[in-house]
Design an enzyme around this catalytic site. Sequence first.
Site: not given
Length: 596
Positions: A441-443
């Site tokens: 998550y968040e890239g």
Amino acid sequence: MSTYQPPLADIRFALYDVLEAEALFARLGFTDASRDIVDAVLEEGARFNETVLAPLNRIGDEAGCRYDKATGAVTTPPGFREAYAQYVEGGWPGLTAPPAFGGQGLPHAVGVPLKEMIDAANLAWGNFPLLSHGATEALLHHGEPWQQEVFLKPLVEGRWTGTMCLTEAHCGTDLGLLRTRAVPNDDGSHAISGTKIFITAGEHDLTDNIVHLVLARLPDAPAGSRGISMFIVPKFRVDRDGGIGERNGVRCGAIEHKMGIHGSATCVLNLDDAQGWLIGAPHKGLAAMFTMMNTARLAVGLQGLGLSDRALQNALRYARERLQMRALSGPKFPDQPADPIIVHPDVRRMLLTCKALVEGGRLLGCHAGALVDIIGHAPDAAEREQADALLGFLTPIVKACLTEWGVECTYHALQCFGGHGYIAEHGMEQLARDARITTLYEGTTGIQALDLVGRKVMQLQGAGLKVFLEMIESFCGAHEGDAALAEFIAPLRTKADEWQRLTREIGRRAMSDPEEIGAASVDYLFYSGYVALAYWWARGVAAAQASSQSEAFKDAKLETARFYFARILPRTLTHKAAIDSGAATLMSLDADRFDA
């Protein structure tokens, strides 16, 4: 069950001895950040995390969040709500926020170790206040004055929490494909309709209101990412004067059943003509999104660090207690039926790997926090600009490396327990499961790598890399004749030179074949991370030798640095070889022949 004891001694070493935080805070005008105050904050934060959050970690994993299909309500695990009330009562949500909005205005470099402690104590719980900080930053930089007045104060106080609503079922990283629509209302607000998925803390019972920051398209939006706008969509409607109205048209449609972080609510949010307020200019939502995203990426990096440290602590305790076989060189504890497994070289390899990555990673994370402070408070514009370039360069490294090392460290720690690590009793399998999401998550790690090479190096011409290389050269020059550091200075200089040459070579090859950027990106990211950590380990040894720390502490730093340079830094050789092999090794096989 796993336990957690905040590593205050090493945190203080990182802040005071290595980063020289006392002088930095004074220079930046943080008059309330004296050593006495910072120490008191760290100690109270350690107490809260050790005694309140850590005991709830396994409870949250076993109980999970409960979703009521009829109402869309989400109930958090037992004890989470009470812990959050204590968190708010202690003033923790506003620790680094501006006093103008109810915050305490302490440096971000102080907030970093608190965040690490929260994530080590209870990662799933820590996800509920996590994105409030990103929402706060987005509103501070892009919100209108009335939006800051109405939404920031309850966020800073912790009475409300925030979310970041980007992802849709058909688009994750490629936000240009999003379909959520925003139609103007007569009162200046917008009616937002669409569905967002994977929304961390999108619904819960910890606070009375939740502030969703939602990406959507206006009716006249151009295609692609240039047509994205950002909107404030609260769970309960909020007018321009701060008045709370009826329930907004945003509902939780489901929560995900996940590999880990069971105590964290990962929600599907359905928006049906929900009232939203535009943040910033129309079609300029990506700027606000990246303000949130970069804050979140640094925070997620600290999640990997926190999990690594907790895993190491428990593996080290177990390795000292567990008796198995004798040391190859002869019994070390002849009065016992067998030696503790810490005498065995391979167990030491795993423990030292974790120790080197944790303690070096802590310096990397604290430095990122200090850069945020410099950007916001340094009186010299050139220093602020330089710090901004460096932080932009380091953000994907912090996020990707600390989380990937978190997966590695929790694996090593579990392995130290053998079969006992695989069962739930000792809590190690939970840490390994929880760690996996941090790389996603968040890239994902691949997205961080593309950001590093494609944007921070190629597009921005390596501005941040140049600053880091100057830091390395300055350090090496200052310790040129220091015999105690000679074993680290020479290889560090060699790697810095190679880093620069490797960067130029990727750029040269990409001019004729753009695929070279993607082919090199992940290996380049890890290469960068290992060289960055080599710098911090060299600085750590230098700081330890000059400090008033005990001889045992100094010796531990020296021997761990030697281990890092001898056994972990050589990983760069593999990454360099992979980069040198070029894009053809990845792109030559036709897609339809993968299963041939």
